[in-house]
Scaffold this motif. Structure first.
Motif, mmCIF file in Angstrom:
data_model
loop_
_atom_site.group_PDB
_atom_site.id
_atom_site.type_symbol
_atom_site.label_atom_id
_atom_site.label_comp_id
_atom_site.label_asym_id
_atom_site.label_seq_id
_atom_site.Cartn_x
_atom_site.Cartn_y
_atom_site.Cartn_z
ATOM 1 N N ALA A 258 -63.282 108.672 -3.053
ATOM 2 C CA ALA A 258 -63.376 109.772 -2.098
ATOM 3 C C ALA A 258 -64.614 110.623 -2.354
ATOM 4 N N SER A 259 -64.934 110.869 -3.616
ATOM 5 C CA SER A 259 -66.100 111.696 -3.953
ATOM 6 C C SER A 259 -67.392 111.027 -3.509
ATOM 7 N N ILE A 260 -67.513 109.722 -3.760
ATOM 8 C CA ILE A 260 -68.733 109.008 -3.390
ATOM 9 C C ILE A 260 -68.906 108.987 -1.871
ATOM 10 N N CYS A 261 -67.841 108.633 -1.161
ATOM 11 C CA CYS A 261 -67.946 108.503 0.293
ATOM 12 C C CYS A 261 -68.274 109.837 0.947
ATOM 13 N N GLU A 262 -67.587 110.902 0.545
ATOM 14 C CA GLU A 262 -67.833 112.195 1.180
ATOM 15 C C GLU A 262 -69.222 112.731 0.832
ATOM 16 N N TRP A 270 -75.493 105.873 5.214
ATOM 17 C CA TRP A 270 -74.583 104.963 5.921
ATOM 18 C C TRP A 270 -73.584 104.446 4.899
ATOM 19 N N VAL A 271 -72.327 104.818 5.031
ATOM 20 C CA VAL A 271 -71.314 104.486 4.029
ATOM 21 C C VAL A 271 -70.193 103.685 4.683
ATOM 22 N N GLU A 272 -69.851 102.583 4.052
ATOM 23 C CA GLU A 272 -68.671 101.813 4.417
ATOM 24 C C GLU A 272 -67.710 101.795 3.241
ATOM 25 N N CYS A 273 -66.415 101.768 3.526
ATOM 26 C CA CYS A 273 -65.418 101.736 2.460
ATOM 27 C C CYS A 273 -64.323 100.758 2.848
ATOM 28 N N LEU A 274 -63.971 99.883 1.917
ATOM 29 C CA LEU A 274 -62.949 98.874 2.152
ATOM 30 C C LEU A 274 -61.680 99.276 1.407
ATOM 31 N N ARG A 281 -66.181 102.587 8.570
ATOM 32 C CA ARG A 281 -67.618 102.830 8.649
ATOM 33 C C ARG A 281 -67.848 104.308 8.951
ATOM 34 N N CYS A 282 -68.239 105.047 7.933
ATOM 35 C CA CYS A 282 -68.481 106.488 8.074
ATOM 36 C C CYS A 282 -69.932 106.673 8.486
ATOM 37 N N LYS A 291 -60.301 109.363 8.814
ATOM 38 C CA LYS A 291 -59.449 108.178 8.800
ATOM 39 C C LYS A 291 -59.453 107.519 7.428
ATOM 40 N N LEU A 292 -60.611 107.498 6.785
ATOM 41 C CA LEU A 292 -60.700 106.924 5.445
ATOM 42 C C LEU A 292 -59.856 107.724 4.453
#
Length: 389
Positions: A258-262, A270-274, A281-282, A291-292
């Motif tokens: 969560a810290s990395i994506c935000e 451009w950040v994607e998280c699986l 795709r954020c 949603k993530l």
């Protein structure tokens, strides 16, 4: 002995025997005790028979450690009041915390409202489905429960740390097809117009606006994303140990993800998280990021099995967040790719990692304890890893 009902029942039986065999005056004592027992059993049932209640939260989503308000609305359809009522509620099966709210008095023929606030300490979905009102007034001999009429949910996101540094992603061939709407550049869609400045290309002149305004007007476009990457948290149950270790390590993996994506999303990356079998795709707005975070809050305590996408090769650079067990499995099956950076959370896994020193996928960042993911230690190590890349 935990319930005084049985002590009083034995007392009534003893008084009856003594009243019959010894002295009939003792029967009055038996009758008095029996009256207490009947009052203690019947009154809770009578006082709760006309109660209808529901609980609502003043927010739909909240982060761990943030205060949230709750409101209990109680309607008493009968003229008699209810005393000594408790709201008992295990807000989340993941939290292991039983919330109790004491209500001294619920008046009859009235709709009452009670407000309080609490601070969730664990991420998850806090539901009122299992909540109930309970009273044992006046003697605590019998507990009458009343379930809530309406279910309400609160989604608690993992807590995050603000990461100001960004890794230098050299593996991405081109990012000109991925744009940030919040940054001005020379690619992507037109975001607006402004006055001409010295150095602007004449190809960006908006001639219709120039003729209308009587001065040079140029267009502004989106800028290419400064980096593009995919974040993959290792949620496979085989990557965790015993139940206590499993819980701490899994929560640390979710906090880091969560810290990395935000943080990177806020820096227009451009950040994607699986997460499981869902790819988020954020991109340019915060809708996909919400949603993530909802998906991270819904991750069960036992983890999630890997999907086919987990091992699929991607053109994006990847950050894999895993544990010591997951890292050892990563080396054994040679899942590492050339464009992967691996973050390892140490979970007291004692098995030796053979060939770890010779493998090209040595940890990019390592935390010695799951608790380091919620303090400045993680921020400092992330910063050093970004600078050393």
């Amino acid at each position: 002995m935990k319930n005084p009902f049985w002590c009083l029942a034995i007392s009534v039986l003893t008084a009856l025997i003594c009243g019959i065999l010894v002295n009939t005056a003792i029967l009055y004592i038996a009758g008095a005790i029996l009256l207490v027992v009947l009052t203690g059993v019947v009154w809770p049932w009578i006082s709760m028979s006309g109660i209808v209640a529901e609980v609502a939260f003043n927010k739909r989503r909240v982060r761990c450690g943030e205060s949230v308000g709750a409101r209990l609305i109680v309607k008493n359809r009968w003229p008699w009041p209810a005393w000594g009522v408790y709201l008992r509620h295990r807000f989340s099966e993941q939290s292991g915390h039983l919330c109790e709210v004491a209500i001294e008095y619920i008046p009859g023929w009235k709709v009452s409202e009670f407000k309080w606030s609490f601070t969730p300490r664990k991420r998850g979905v806090y539901s009122t489905q299992t909540a109930f009102l309970e009273t044992a007034f006046p003697f605590g001999l019998y507990r009458k429960k009343r379930e809530l009429s309406v279910e309400s949910k609160l989604i608690v996101w993992p807590e995050v740390q603000t990461l100001t540094s960004m890794p230098e992603i050299r593996e991405v061939n081109s990012s000109e097809d991925r744009f940030a709407s919040n940054r001005v550049g020379d690619f992507g869609d037109v975001t607006g117009t402004r006055e001409f400045r010295i150095g602007d290309s004449l190809r960006r002149v908006h001639w219709a606006q120039t003729a209308r305004q009587g001065q040079m007007i140029v267009t502004e476009r989106q800028a290419a994303s400064v980096c593009a990457l995919r974040v993959i948290p290792d949620l496979n149950p085989s990557s965790y140990g015993t139940k206590a270790e499993h819980r701490a390590a899994l929560e640390a993996v979710l906090r880091i993800t969560a810290s990395i994506c935000e943080s990177l999303h806020q820096q227009h990356a451009w950040v994607e998280c699986l997460v499981g079998d869902k790819l988020f795709r954020c991109e340019n707005d915060s809708y996909e990021l919400r949603k993530l975070f909802d998906a991270l809050a819904h991750v069960p305590v036992e983890g999630v099995q890997d999907s086919a996408l987990h091992h699929k090769v991607s053109s994006l650079s990847q950050i894999v967040v895993t544990t010591s067990r997951g890292y050892e499995k990563h080396l054994s099956f040679r899942h590492a790719q050339h464009n992967q950076r691996i973050i390892v959370v140490h979970d007291n896994f004692e098995q030796e990692m053979e060939a770890a020193s010779s493998c090209q996928c040595e940890p990019w960042l390592k935390l010695n304890d799951p608790e380091e993911s919620r303090n400045k230690e993680f921020v400092d190590r992330w910063k050093k890893a970004c600078y050393a890349t």
